[in-house]
Structure formats: structure tokens, C-alpha cells
Design a protein around this motif. Structure first.
Motif, PDB file in Angstrom:
ATOM      1  N   TYR A  17       0.808  -1.237   0.000  1.00  0.00           N
ATOM      2  CA  TYR A  17       0.000   0.000   0.000  1.00  0.00           C
ATOM      3  C   TYR A  17       0.836   1.281   0.000  1.00  0.00           C
ATOM      4  O   TYR A  17       0.290   2.365  -0.163  1.00  0.00           O
ATOM      5  CB  TYR A  17      -1.076   0.000   1.079  1.00  0.00           C
ATOM      6  N   ILE A  18       2.158   1.134   0.188  1.00  0.00           N
ATOM      7  CA  ILE A  18       2.984   2.355   0.100  1.00  0.00           C
ATOM      8  C   ILE A  18       3.498   2.588  -1.327  1.00  0.00           C
ATOM      9  O   ILE A  18       4.237   3.532  -1.565  1.00  0.00           O
ATOM     10  CB  ILE A  18       4.182   2.305   1.079  1.00  0.00           C
ATOM     11  N   GLN A  19       3.069   1.721  -2.257  1.00  0.00           N
ATOM     12  CA  GLN A  19       3.584   1.822  -3.634  1.00  0.00           C
ATOM     13  C   GLN A  19       2.829   2.844  -4.483  1.00  0.00           C
ATOM     14  O   GLN A  19       3.342   3.292  -5.500  1.00  0.00           O
ATOM     15  CB  GLN A  19       3.526   0.454  -4.339  1.00  0.00           C
ATOM     16  N   ASP A  20       1.607   3.157  -4.116  1.00  0.00           N
ATOM     17  CA  ASP A  20       0.876   4.188  -4.870  1.00  0.00           C
ATOM     18  C   ASP A  20      -0.018   4.966  -3.911  1.00  0.00           C
ATOM     19  O   ASP A  20      -0.387   4.474  -2.843  1.00  0.00           O
ATOM     20  CB  ASP A  20       0.062   3.580  -6.021  1.00  0.00           C
ATOM     21  N   ARG A  21      -0.335   6.188  -4.300  1.00  0.00           N
ATOM     22  CA  ARG A  21      -0.987   7.099  -3.350  1.00  0.00           C
ATOM     23  C   ARG A  21      -2.427   6.702  -3.038  1.00  0.00           C
ATOM     24  O   ARG A  21      -2.885   6.862  -1.912  1.00  0.00           O
ATOM     25  CB  ARG A  21      -0.937   8.536  -3.878  1.00  0.00           C
ATOM     26  N   LEU A  22      -3.152   6.170  -4.045  1.00  0.00           N
ATOM     27  CA  LEU A  22      -4.540   5.749  -3.790  1.00  0.00           C
ATOM     28  C   LEU A  22      -4.556   4.632  -2.736  1.00  0.00           C
ATOM     29  O   LEU A  22      -5.350   4.667  -1.793  1.00  0.00           O
ATOM     30  CB  LEU A  22      -5.201   5.272  -5.089  1.00  0.00           C
ATOM     31  N   SER A  23      -3.667   3.654  -2.895  1.00  0.00           N
ATOM     32  CA  SER A  23      -3.598   2.556  -1.924  1.00  0.00           C
ATOM     33  C   SER A  23      -3.227   3.092  -0.542  1.00  0.00           C
ATOM     34  O   SER A  23      -3.796   2.656   0.472  1.00  0.00           O
ATOM     35  CB  SER A  23      -2.552   1.520  -2.353  1.00  0.00           C
ATOM     36  N   ALA A  24      -2.268   4.008  -0.501  1.00  0.00           N
ATOM     37  CA  ALA A  24      -1.833   4.559   0.794  1.00  0.00           C
ATOM     38  C   ALA A  24      -2.964   5.328   1.465  1.00  0.00           C
ATOM     39  O   ALA A  24      -3.201   5.186   2.677  1.00  0.00           O
ATOM     40  CB  ALA A  24      -0.621   5.451   0.593  1.00  0.00           C
ATOM     41  N   CYS A  25      -3.685   6.126   0.682  1.00  0.00           N
ATOM     42  CA  CYS A  25      -4.795   6.913   1.262  1.00  0.00           C
ATOM     43  C   CYS A  25      -5.926   5.988   1.721  1.00  0.00           C
ATOM     44  O   CYS A  25      -6.565   6.254   2.745  1.00  0.00           O
ATOM     45  CB  CYS A  25      -5.307   7.930   0.243  1.00  0.00           C
ATOM     46  N   LEU A  26      -6.168   4.908   0.990  1.00  0.00           N
ATOM     47  CA  LEU A  26      -7.187   3.947   1.422  1.00  0.00           C
ATOM     48  C   LEU A  26      -6.755   3.281   2.736  1.00  0.00           C
ATOM     49  O   LEU A  26      -7.546   3.177   3.675  1.00  0.00           O
ATOM     50  CB  LEU A  26      -7.422   2.874   0.351  1.00  0.00           C
TER      51      LEU A  26
END
Lengths: 155, 290
Positions: free
Chosen positions: B220-229
């Protein structure tokens, strides 16, 4: 029996006979419950943030909530030397960076504030990956904690 | 040493279970496509969805809730859509269509009927708070992802239930996350199942990927959408809204806030503002209980 819900970020004090203060699904929030069985006064503050974020914030910090809790209890006849104080909540993930460890920060802030005021806790059930629900009978001497998959605990 | 029996099913079994799941309404996908087309009008959206009465009823309930912030009660679809505007229409469409899936009891995860719905809406609401604070431009995609992030639980529930004791035992004794324990016992986890369901339902790849990643600290730290989710989900759990038995049994990446583009003060600000919004979200509970 009157059931009084204490929501997150709120503080409630009661001297009603037979009433019960309760809070549900604490998550990382920390419930501070205090009771004076002699004066039959109890209160509960459910803290969510260690400090108030800014002046416009609707959610108070630990210091403001504890001040409100004890001030209101004393105004209803409670005496500091009679207080039974309980802490519950402040759950944390299996591992979490300090910047997101809000339960630990709340716990630390509450302990510092209590110590500064010469107050000690009678019972605590805090930390770990446990989502807790807590209750206290007005004038009671114990706090009750419930969790999924666990037995009810009396502090 | 923990005695764990071999996982007794694979993703194939999950896919078989998905076949029993009603398909996400096609009209919603069509309506979202219309919203993407600058040549189309909002009345075109109404033309597409007006015949799905269940969906229209849910949309009106949500539109009149405090979540979507209209100042007046509306009783017809055209007015609701006109008042909401493009971005809010997207959110109402997804939430309205997701409501029937997310308002069922999940005994395997020890969640009451309201818990998954409340957690999903809470996650969506906090995602809106985060988007606003950190300037995440694709807030509608994040909202959709947040609403649907735990959809895999509705399929895995029947498999988790009988073996929940094993899953929890592994998590407790090995210090594994709930997802890791799900993998050990079941051969998959609810994030993977959720991504498969959404792929089946023709959701865009970035949404499927974020749902797949939402409990994996390396992914989830690989892209911002995943991180924000992931951050929205974590904050929703920290605030105790709709927390199931897996709740806090996860590891959080030290790089999460940075990956989301969120500072320490932003995190506190979002926690603060999320609480007020959550209590408004709670009113939605009454809707699904009606």
C-alpha cells in the motif's frame, strides 16, 4: 436502569441513583472513568486526541477533558481522596509507527496529567489489539470491560 | 508449535462463491461513464438509473442524509441529482448500489449487520476528510475504493467462520496479521477476494489494486490511492467504527503517512474532523434498519 452513553470526545458526570455510564467500541480512544462511592458521583471522559488540534476544533484534548471531568465531579460533591479512577481503551495495531500510535500517546498524556494532580488509577485495561466497550455504575467501585471473543473483565 | 491444518480451499473456491453474488448494478457503471462524458447532461444519468427502484430509493436516502450535506429534503431523483453535482452523484451512486451488499451480518468476522456498513461508510467519510486536507484530487475514486474495500469479507465470511479460532490463534501466537493468518488457514484473504470481486464487476484496475493492497504494508505504500485507502481504514478502526474481530490485528508500515502525502499535523486534523463526520454517518444506520 438509566443508561448514559458517553460518545468519543465527550465527558459526562452523573449522580443519578441506579444510572450506568457506558461507552462503546473505544478503538484507540481512551476512557477515563472516576467514581466517588461515598458521594455517589461518577464520571467518564472518552479522549480521542492528546491535544486540541486548533482553536476551532470541536474535539477537546486530554487536559481539557480531565479538567472538565474532575471539576464537574467536585462540584457534585466528589472528593479527590475518595476517587476510584479507571482507564480503558487505547488499542493499538500489532505494530505501528510512533506517529500513528495515538492510543499510546493518549495513555501517556492521561498518566502525566493524573500524576501532576496526585491521582492514581485503581484499574487499567489498555493497549494491545483489543477493541473495548466499557461501563461504570454511578457510585460504583468497578469498571466493566467487554471485548469480542473475551470474557467480561471487572477492574 | 501451532498445529494448523492445510488450507482447504483456494481462490477457485472463492470464485465459485462469487458466482452466487448478485452482480454490481450495470446501470451504475453506465451512469459513471455518462458522468465522465462532458457532452452528456445530468438528466442523462437520471434516464439510466430511474428504472432501478431499489437503487433510486437508496440514492434518495443517502442524498437526504447528513453525509451528503444537502440543506433541503428531496423526494425525487432529478432534483437530488441536480442538487448533488457531478462528484457527489458518483459517491451517492456507489454508496447506494453498495448498500445491499454491505448491510448484511458477517458472523465469521463477528460483525453485526450494521458493522460492515458503518465501517465502510466511516472509511469513505474519513477518506473525504483526508482528500480535503492533503489535496488528493481524485477524491471520488478514493471514496468508491473506501466504500468497497472490505467487500471480500462477504464472500470469505462463510469460510472464516468455522475456522476463526485457528485464524486468531495463529495471529496471537505468531504475531501475524489477520490477513497473514487468513492466508495460512484459508489460502487467501479478504483483500484478495475483494479485488477479485471488483475485477469481476468491471471496476477500474486502480480501485481493484488499492483494495488488494489495503492490508499489505509493503504494497500500500507503492501508490498514493492505496496509501490513502489504508490510512482511511486505519483511522476508521482507531475511531472504533464498525470494528470486527480482525480490527487491530494488522501491521502498519512506517512509511504510510509519507506515501499518502500526509504529515503528522494533517493526521491529527483528520482525526479531529472525522469524529464529527462519523457521528453524522451513524445516522445512516437507521436507514438500513428501516
Amino acid at each position: 436502569m438509566e443508561q448514559i452513553l458517553v460518545k468519543k470526545g465527550k465527558t459526562v458526570v452523573s449522580d443519578k441513583k441506579g444510572a450506568r455510564l457506558f461507552t462503546v467500541s473505544l478503538g484507540s480512544a481512551l476512557a477515563i472513568a472516576a467514581s466517588d462511592p461515598v458521594a455517589h458521583v461518577s464520571g467518564m471522559a472518552v479522549c480521542v486526541l492528546p491535544k486540541k488540534v486548533d482553536k476551532t476544533s470541536a474535539v477537546p484534548g486530554v487536559l481539557e477533558q480531565l479538567r472538565e471531568l474532575f471539576k464537574e465531579m467536585i462540584s457534585k460533591g466528589a472528593k479527590p481522596q475518595n476517587l476510584k479512577i479507571f482507564l480503558a481503551g487505547a488499542a493499538g495495531f500489532l505494530s505501528e509507527p510512533d506517529e500513528l500510535a495515538i492510543g499510546k500517546k493518549l495513555y501517556k498524556a492521561v498518566l502525566v496529567t493524573l500524576k501532576k494532580n496526585g491521582l492514581k488509577t485503581k484499574g487499567e485495561h489498555v493497549g494491545g489489539p483489543l477493541n473495548r466497550t466499557a461501563s461504570l455504575h454511578v457510585g460504583g467501585e468497578n469498571m466493566t470491560i467487554t471485548m469480542l471473543d473475551e470474557k467480561e473483565i471487572q477492574l | 508449535m501451532i498445529a494448523v491444518s492445510t488450507p482447504n480451499f483456494t481462490l477457485d473456491a472463492v470464485f465459485e462463491s462469487m458466482a452466487d453474488l448478485p452482480v454490481f448494478p450495470k446501470v451504475v457503471h453506465k451512469a459513471l461513464q455518462v458522468l465522465d462524458d462532458p457532452k452528456k447532461k445530468i438528466s442523462d444519468v437520471s434516464e439510466i438509473i430511474k428504472f432501478d427502484q431499489g437503487l433510486v430509493a437508496n440514492i434518495l436516502k443517502l442524498t437526504n442524509s447528513a453525509i451528503f450535506g444537502l440543506r433541503q429534503q428531496v423526494t425525487d431523483l432529478d432534483t437530488a441529482l441536480a442538487l448533488l453535482g457531478n462528484q457527489k452523484i458518483r459517491e451517492v451512486l456507489v454508496a447506494g448500489a453498495a448498500m445491499p451488499y454491505l448491510s448484511r451480518p458477517l458472523s465469521g468476522y463477528e460483525m453485526a449487520p450494521e458493522d460492515l456498513w458503518l465501517h465502510s461508510m466511516s472509511c469513505a467519510v474519513v477518506s473525504g476528510v483526508i482528500s480535503k486536507r492533503i489535496g488528493f484530487t481524485d477524491s471520488s475514486t478514493l471514496f468508491t475504493t473506501a466504500i468497497l474495500h472490505d467487500i471480500g469479507k462477504i464472500v470469505l465470511d462463510i469460510y472464516v467462520g468455522p475456522r476463526l479460532g485457528e485464524v486468531l490463534m495463529i495471529s496471537k501466537q505468531r504475531g501475524n496479521s489477520f490477513s497473514e493468518a487468513e492466508w495460512s488457514v484459508l489460502g487467501t484473504d479478504h483483500a484478495v477476494a475483494g479485488a477479485a470481486i471488483l475485477t469481476n464487476w468491471d471496476f477500474p484496475p486502480d480501485i481493484c489494486r488499492a483494495v488488494r493492497n489495503h492490508h499489505d504494508p509493503d504494497l500500500y505504500i507503492q501508490d498514493r490511492l492505496s496509501a490513502c485507502l489504508a490510512l482511511s481504514n486505519i483511522m476508521s478502526i482507531q475511531l472504533g467504527f464498525g470494528v470486527g474481530t480482525d480490527g487491530f490485528r494488522y501491521h502498519i508500515s512506517p512509511a504510510l503517512l509519507k506515501a499518502a502525502g500526509c504529515g503528522q499535523e494533517d493526521y491529527y486534523w483528520c482525526m479531529d474532523h472525522a469524529i464529527t463526520s462519523f457521528y453524522e454517518a451513524e445516522k445512516l444506520l437507521n436507514m438500513i434498519m428501516d
